[in-house]
Motif scaffolding. Structure first.
Motif, mmCIF file in Angstrom:
data_model
loop_
_atom_site.group_PDB
_atom_site.id
_atom_site.type_symbol
_atom_site.label_atom_id
_atom_site.label_comp_id
_atom_site.label_asym_id
_atom_site.label_seq_id
_atom_site.Cartn_x
_atom_site.Cartn_y
_atom_site.Cartn_z
ATOM 1 N N LEU A 42 48.908 -54.730 -19.333
ATOM 2 C CA LEU A 42 48.659 -55.557 -20.515
ATOM 3 C C LEU A 42 49.959 -55.890 -21.232
ATOM 4 C CD1 LEU A 42 45.442 -53.766 -21.816
ATOM 5 C CD2 LEU A 42 45.568 -56.016 -20.722
ATOM 6 N N ALA A 46 51.093 -59.602 -22.201
ATOM 7 C CA ALA A 46 51.261 -59.920 -23.621
ATOM 8 C C ALA A 46 52.533 -60.719 -23.870
ATOM 9 C CB ALA A 46 51.279 -58.639 -24.449
ATOM 10 N N LEU A 53 45.036 -63.137 -24.854
ATOM 11 C CA LEU A 53 44.914 -62.165 -23.772
ATOM 12 C C LEU A 53 43.587 -61.440 -23.931
ATOM 13 C CD1 LEU A 53 45.988 -60.280 -21.497
ATOM 14 C CD2 LEU A 53 47.156 -58.977 -23.290
ATOM 15 N N ILE A 55 41.314 -58.366 -22.757
ATOM 16 C CA ILE A 55 41.292 -57.091 -22.058
ATOM 17 C C ILE A 55 40.082 -57.056 -21.131
ATOM 18 C CG2 ILE A 55 41.069 -54.585 -22.355
ATOM 19 C CD1 ILE A 55 42.512 -54.890 -25.022
ATOM 20 N N LEU A 86 47.708 -50.923 -27.592
ATOM 21 C CA LEU A 86 47.672 -52.034 -28.545
ATOM 22 C C LEU A 86 48.853 -51.984 -29.500
ATOM 23 C CD1 LEU A 86 43.843 -51.969 -29.156
ATOM 24 C CD2 LEU A 86 45.115 -53.864 -28.164
ATOM 25 N N ILE A 89 51.841 -53.487 -27.780
ATOM 26 C CA ILE A 89 51.729 -54.945 -27.724
ATOM 27 C C ILE A 89 52.050 -55.556 -29.079
ATOM 28 C CG2 ILE A 89 50.094 -56.856 -27.469
ATOM 29 C CD1 ILE A 89 48.685 -55.198 -25.299
ATOM 30 N N ARG A 90 51.468 -55.002 -30.129
ATOM 31 C CA ARG A 90 51.680 -55.560 -31.469
ATOM 32 C C ARG A 90 53.138 -55.476 -31.904
ATOM 33 N NH1 ARG A 90 47.144 -58.482 -31.617
ATOM 34 N NH2 ARG A 90 45.250 -57.296 -32.058
ATOM 35 N N SER A 93 54.786 -58.431 -29.459
ATOM 36 C CA SER A 93 54.160 -59.714 -29.173
ATOM 37 C C SER A 93 53.160 -60.072 -30.264
ATOM 38 C CB SER A 93 53.434 -59.652 -27.817
ATOM 39 O OG SER A 93 52.685 -60.831 -27.584
ATOM 40 N N VAL A 97 44.889 -60.672 -29.053
ATOM 41 C CA VAL A 97 44.335 -59.727 -28.077
ATOM 42 C C VAL A 97 42.843 -59.580 -28.326
ATOM 43 C CG1 VAL A 97 44.429 -57.394 -27.118
ATOM 44 C CG2 VAL A 97 46.528 -58.479 -27.969
ATOM 45 N N THR A 98 42.049 -60.002 -27.361
ATOM 46 C CA THR A 98 40.605 -59.885 -27.462
ATOM 47 C C THR A 98 40.111 -58.951 -26.350
ATOM 48 O OG1 THR A 98 40.254 -61.863 -26.109
ATOM 49 C CG2 THR A 98 40.406 -62.173 -28.493
ATOM 50 N N ILE A 171 41.307 -55.306 -32.673
ATOM 51 C CA ILE A 171 41.094 -56.360 -31.677
ATOM 52 C C ILE A 171 40.771 -57.668 -32.400
ATOM 53 C CG2 ILE A 171 39.536 -57.117 -29.843
ATOM 54 C CD1 ILE A 171 41.418 -54.972 -28.883
ATOM 55 N N ASP A 172 41.346 -58.764 -31.920
ATOM 56 C CA ASP A 172 41.234 -60.050 -32.615
ATOM 57 C C ASP A 172 39.933 -60.790 -32.353
ATOM 58 O OD1 ASP A 172 43.853 -60.056 -33.877
ATOM 59 O OD2 ASP A 172 44.665 -60.325 -31.862
#
Length: 370
Positions: A42, A46, A53, A55, A86, A89-90, A93, A97-98, A171-172
């Motif tokens: 991931l 990302a 993106l 998951i 996560l 990633i945050r 990037s 992220v979903t 999560i978005d």
């Protein structure tokens, strides 16, 4: 202006382009918990420059895993295992992220694809599967257990609990998986659903439980964040689920404020006869969009930037989702932006990778060095 690189808003989620990285099962979790593989996998996606993106299919309960290696989000341990992934990633990037929430139904308890992908008998470490009806996916397999009233409630509550955990993780957006022959698709398809209660028989009845799941997940997730649904537009089997059924289902989801329909196909029967070709599923996304006006994602052998540009630019779909092409080329979005004369987000650590002839690929950035 490239259509593929035109921004799009889904509720409070602002996406810089129309490229989605599809959910792709990795079969690399341990007891449902994310591992170092998920950090690597991931993490690289990302940094792809895509707008969103997704998951991989994430099981809402242990019995809902396709394989013993499936990712899950059903308890504190599975939730905690995703948190550092996560966070990493945050940190580096700003990609949306979903997560796809799923239950495999009668296709659960399977070996990993590279181990043959077939049903694992209970005697060999598998588990009893659950489905709308006690009909096996493949002739000769152990039939699944038909979900009773208590089982229907249990699975619905599991989707709700996972949606709440996804929200806690930041999560978005979430995507409810109702495709590829898994549990909710099994309820939709007359090939798998032969119930005689209010959840079987007519199209209205077969849609009832998937719609209830969507409503429950939507209510459990923050109202300012989007919730979509992945569907199989056709079973590719005579007498199965059809594009007309999909349009009816999408219309009902629209009444319930669905934010997107991710249009795939197949998966419910080994008897399916699929006609493959570049963009072979795009007409299904177009049909759903034209009939309902719902935001759609097109998938299926979309591999070239000009192909993706044409799909979005002609209005056949609002987004394109890239899967295998993104694994083969994790910088697919960069290369698409270069070809289409657009810009893409990249981390400053990679700015000097920009070829001289593409000096504006990453926008108005400067890289200095003594």
């Amino acid at each position: 202006m490239s259509a593929l690189f035109t921004p799009k808003t889904l509720r409070s989620l602002q996406l810089p382009n129309r490229i989605v990285i599809s959910p792709m099962c990795q079969y690399s979790a341990e007891r449902g918990e994310a591992t170092a593989w998920h950090m690597i996998h991931l993490g690289q996606l990302a940094l792809s420059g895509a707008g969103m993106l997704v998951i991989e299919a994430t099981a809402v309960e242990p019995d809902g895993r396709i394989t013993p290696g499936d990712l899950g989000l059903w308890d504190d341990a599975t939730e905690a295992a995703l948190r550092p992934v996560l966070a990493a990633i945050r940190q580096y990037s700003d990609i949306a992220v979903t997560m796809q929430l799923a239950h495999a139904g009668r296709k659960a308890s399977s070996n990993k694809p590279w181990d043959g992908g077939q049903l694992i008998p209970v005697a060999d470490g598998g588990w009893m599967t659950h489905a709308p009806s006690a009909i096996p996916h493949k002739e000769g397999e152990t039939p699944p257990l038909a979900l009773d009233a208590a089982g229907l409630i249990r699975v619905k509550e599991a989707f709700v609990a996972s949606a709440k955990r996804a929200a806690r993780l930041g999560i978005d957006g979430i995507e409810v998986h109702a495709a590829h022959g898994y549990l909710l698709h099994q309820f939709l398809s007359p090939l798998a659903n032969q119930r005689t209660d209010e959840y079987g028989g007519s199209l209205e009845n077969r849609m009832r439980y998937p719609l209830e799941i969507f409503e429950a997940a939507r209510a459990a997730f923050p109202a300012d964040k989007p919730v979509g649904v992945r569907v199989s537009a056709t079973d590719w089997v005579e007498g199965g689920w059809t594009i007309e059924d999909t349009i009816a289902f999408a219309a009902e989801l629209k009444k319930r404020d669905v934010d997107w329909i991710d249009v795939s196909s197949g998966g419910v029967s080994p008897l399916q006869k699929i006609t493959l070709g570049p963009g072979y599923q795009v007409p299904y996304a177009q049909a759903v969009k034209e009939a309902t006006g719902v935001t759609t994602i097109a998938v299926g052998l979309i591999t070239e930037p000009q192909q993706a540009e044409a799909i979005v630019g002609s209005g056949k779909a609002d987004f394109v989702a890239i899967a295998r092409a993104a694994l083969y080329d994790p910088r697919w979005a960069w290369h698409a932006a270069a070809e289409l004369g657009a810009t893409v987000t990249a981390p400053p650590q990679y700015w000097r990778s920009q070829p001289r002839e593409l000096k504006n690929l990453f926008g108005d950035v400067a890289f200095g060095q003594r």
